[in-house]
Scaffold this motif. Structure first.
Motif, PDB file in Angstrom:
ATOM      1  N   ARG A 364       0.826  -1.211   0.000  1.00  0.00           N
ATOM      2  CA  ARG A 364       0.000   0.000   0.000  1.00  0.00           C
ATOM      3  C   ARG A 364       0.860   1.262   0.000  1.00  0.00           C
ATOM      4  O   ARG A 364       0.490   2.266  -0.613  1.00  0.00           O
ATOM      5  CB  ARG A 364      -0.950  -0.026   1.193  1.00  0.00           C
ATOM      6  CG  ARG A 364      -2.124  -1.000   1.016  1.00  0.00           C
ATOM      7  CD  ARG A 364      -3.154  -0.875   2.111  1.00  0.00           C
ATOM      8  NE  ARG A 364      -4.366  -1.629   1.780  1.00  0.00           N
ATOM      9  CZ  ARG A 364      -4.877  -2.599   2.522  1.00  0.00           C
ATOM     10  NH1 ARG A 364      -4.265  -2.970   3.654  1.00  0.00           N
ATOM     11  NH2 ARG A 364      -5.975  -3.218   2.145  1.00  0.00           N
ATOM     12  N   HIS A 367       1.918   1.850  -3.510  1.00  0.00           N
ATOM     13  CA  HIS A 367       0.789   2.329  -4.319  1.00  0.00           C
ATOM     14  C   HIS A 367       0.448   3.781  -4.003  1.00  0.00           C
ATOM     15  O   HIS A 367       0.149   4.568  -4.920  1.00  0.00           O
ATOM     16  CB  HIS A 367      -0.436   1.442  -4.091  1.00  0.00           C
ATOM     17  CG  HIS A 367      -1.579   1.777  -5.000  1.00  0.00           C
ATOM     18  ND1 HIS A 367      -2.790   2.248  -4.546  1.00  0.00           N
ATOM     19  CD2 HIS A 367      -1.670   1.766  -6.361  1.00  0.00           C
ATOM     20  CE1 HIS A 367      -3.584   2.470  -5.564  1.00  0.00           C
ATOM     21  NE2 HIS A 367      -2.947   2.188  -6.669  1.00  0.00           N
ATOM     22  N   ARG A 368       0.494   4.155  -2.743  1.00  0.00           N
ATOM     23  CA  ARG A 368       0.231   5.558  -2.408  1.00  0.00           C
ATOM     24  C   ARG A 368       1.268   6.477  -3.040  1.00  0.00           C
ATOM     25  O   ARG A 368       0.952   7.585  -3.481  1.00  0.00           O
ATOM     26  CB  ARG A 368       0.221   5.744  -0.877  1.00  0.00           C
ATOM     27  CG  ARG A 368      -1.040   5.245  -0.184  1.00  0.00           C
ATOM     28  CD  ARG A 368      -1.141   5.767   1.236  1.00  0.00           C
ATOM     29  NE  ARG A 368      -0.040   5.309   2.066  1.00  0.00           N
ATOM     30  CZ  ARG A 368      -0.057   4.191   2.796  1.00  0.00           C
ATOM     31  NH1 ARG A 368      -1.126   3.412   2.773  1.00  0.00           N
ATOM     32  NH2 ARG A 368       0.969   3.846   3.546  1.00  0.00           N
ATOM     33  N   ARG A 369       2.499   6.016  -3.105  1.00  0.00           N
ATOM     34  CA  ARG A 369       3.579   6.851  -3.649  1.00  0.00           C
ATOM     35  C   ARG A 369       3.509   6.947  -5.165  1.00  0.00           C
ATOM     36  O   ARG A 369       3.803   7.994  -5.743  1.00  0.00           O
ATOM     37  CB  ARG A 369       4.928   6.276  -3.225  1.00  0.00           C
ATOM     38  CG  ARG A 369       6.114   7.140  -3.613  1.00  0.00           C
ATOM     39  CD  ARG A 369       7.424   6.584  -3.063  1.00  0.00           C
ATOM     40  NE  ARG A 369       7.825   5.356  -3.739  1.00  0.00           N
ATOM     41  CZ  ARG A 369       7.871   4.162  -3.173  1.00  0.00           C
ATOM     42  NH1 ARG A 369       7.519   4.000  -1.903  1.00  0.00           N
ATOM     43  NH2 ARG A 369       8.265   3.101  -3.862  1.00  0.00           N
ATOM     44  N   THR A 370       3.126   5.862  -5.838  1.00  0.00           N
ATOM     45  CA  THR A 370       3.198   5.820  -7.290  1.00  0.00           C
ATOM     46  C   THR A 370       1.846   5.902  -7.979  1.00  0.00           C
ATOM     47  O   THR A 370       1.775   6.294  -9.152  1.00  0.00           O
ATOM     48  CB  THR A 370       3.874   4.517  -7.751  1.00  0.00           C
ATOM     49  OG1 THR A 370       3.042   3.401  -7.386  1.00  0.00           O
ATOM     50  CG2 THR A 370       5.251   4.363  -7.108  1.00  0.00           C
ATOM     51  N   GLY A 371       0.782   5.504  -7.279  1.00  0.00           N
ATOM     52  CA  GLY A 371      -0.525   5.419  -7.917  1.00  0.00           C
ATOM     53  C   GLY A 371      -0.605   4.339  -8.975  1.00  0.00           C
ATOM     54  O   GLY A 371      -1.525   4.333  -9.799  1.00  0.00           O
ATOM     55  N   ASP A 372       0.325   3.408  -8.969  1.00  0.00           N
ATOM     56  CA  ASP A 372       0.467   2.429 -10.047  1.00  0.00           C
ATOM     57  C   ASP A 372       0.575   1.030  -9.452  1.00  0.00           C
ATOM     58  O   ASP A 372       1.561   0.697  -8.788  1.00  0.00           O
ATOM     59  CB  ASP A 372       1.724   2.768 -10.862  1.00  0.00           C
ATOM     60  CG  ASP A 372       1.946   1.819 -12.029  1.00  0.00           C
ATOM     61  OD1 ASP A 372       1.063   0.983 -12.313  1.00  0.00           O
ATOM     62  OD2 ASP A 372       3.026   1.905 -12.648  1.00  0.00           O
TER      63      ASP A 372
END
Length: 386
Positions: A364, A367-372
């Motif tokens: 997570r 994902h929060r850092r990259t949005g990917d």
């Protein structure tokens, strides 16, 4: 007992099986598991689906790579190990061999318990896998999950069943510590271990009532197979069971671990659970009187929040902070960990998980850092071999 079911357990041996995703360099699972196993088979390191279907001999004391239910997966197994340093070296070696086989066909492996990105699972060819798809329909077609199974030696089936009856109350804590599947096919599931939720859909999965003795265990397995519902005895998916082939207890509740160090910690905890339960049995300590319904709720709670929320305390049946419940587990296992020389290593490993978070929390964060979500897969592939 037949000779193959007896064992010398002065030092309990440990073996670990891990299921891995096969992914492309961009971060998407790809159905190249059988092709990677062709490469491994030519190197003498594993079996193709065809060889596995014919009852190949890769599994055993020397380690293996074998097929799994979906073409986007493969499974590794370590050699039999007597100490945790060996488990560490074996996992690094076999993860490396799995990755080398995958790279030979243009892919990588990633220790993820579910696929963060949306993908259509493709079945591995084979008669048994085909029967599972035909029998269970969408449940089998959707199943793209990767677990970690820890085998620990027992003297015989009587000791094994005594162990199963006594470790069952602690198994949800292992699910929480190993949580590594927050995303499910393109979406955040809201769970730390969604694999555990998906797996619980199988009709023979989850916590069982105490078996009492080996005869009771085997009678239940026979009764389950006799229903004509599950394909065979290999589909008896209890949270922990007796191995069909080896004199071991097999604990099956954990997500595959992103980091080798966390898998080694899990192996140390499971061996200590087996040691402790066997000592309790020999001392005449009663089996904990906790019903399977309560354990299923505890397992759901562990899968939902991992170590970031409350867990059901095995001794009280009431919610308690995860750190307190994990501390109770370590206290319960203290003498066994001390006897094997694993106490500091396992305590440090558990502290590391509680401090930095589980694999689910790391996914997570990426994902929060990259949005990917594909970036999550790529990061996991790197950590798999770190």
């Amino acid at each position: 007992m037949p000779p193959s079911r007896r064992n010398d357990v002065r030092v309990r041996t440990v073996g670990v099986e891990e299921e891995l995703l096969v992914v492309d360099p961009a971060g998407t699972p790809v159905p190249l598991g059988p092709e990677a196993l062709e490469v491994a088979s030519r190197r003498g390191e594993g079996e193709t689906p065809e060889e596995h279907e014919l009852g190949g001999d890769a599994e055993g004391s020397t380690g293996h790579l074998v097929p799994e239910l979906k073409r986007q997966q493969l499974e590794l197994g370590t050699a039999v190990c007597s100490e945790l340093g060996q488990v560490d070296r074996q996992l690094r070696s076999w993860r490396g061999r799995a990755d080398a086989a995958a790279r030979a066909v243009g892919a990588r492996v990633a220790a993820l318990a579910s696929s963060p990105v949306a993908v259509a699972p493709e079945p591995t060819p084979g008669r048994r896998y085909g029967r599972m798809e035909e029998t269970f329909g969408l449940l089998a077609r959707d199943q793209l999950t990767c677990g970690c199974h820890v085998h620990v030696s027992v003297a015989d089936d009587e000791e094994g069943v005594a162990v199963l009856d006594r470790i069952r109350v602690w198994l949800p804590v292992l699910t929480a510590l190993s949580a590594n599947s927050p995303f499910w096919l393109g979406a955040d599931s809201g769970y730390a271990s969604y694999r555990s939720q998906e797996w619980s859909r199988w009709p023979s999965a989850g916590a069982a009532e105490p078996f009492g003795d080996a005869a009771g265990y085997h009678r239940l397995v026979e009764d389950l197979v006799a229903t004509g519902t599950i394909v065979d005895a290999g589909q008896v998916y209890f949270d922990a069971r007796l191995s069909r082939s080896w004199p071991t207890v097999e604990v099956r509740v954990a997500d595959v671990a992103l980091r080798v160090a966390d898998a080694v910690t899990l192996a140390g905890l499971v061996r200590a659970l087996v040691d402790t339960a066997a000592e309790e049995w020999r001392a005449g300590t009663a089996v904990p009187a906790v019903r399977a319904e309560v354990l299923r709720v505890a397992a759901w709670r562990a899968g939902r929040s991992g170590t970031s929320g409350d867990l059901v305390h095995p001794r009280t049946g009431r919610p308690a902070p995860a750190a307190d419940v994990v501390g109770a587990l370590l206290a319960h296992l203290g003498p066994a960990l001390e006897a094997t020389g694993d106490r500091q290593r396992v305590a440090d490993g558990v502290a590391a998980v509680l401090d930095r978070g589980t694999g689910a929390e790391l996914q997570r964060r990426v994902h929060r850092r990259t949005g990917d979500l594909a970036a999550v897969v790529r990061a996991a592939a790197d950590l798999t071999l770190a």
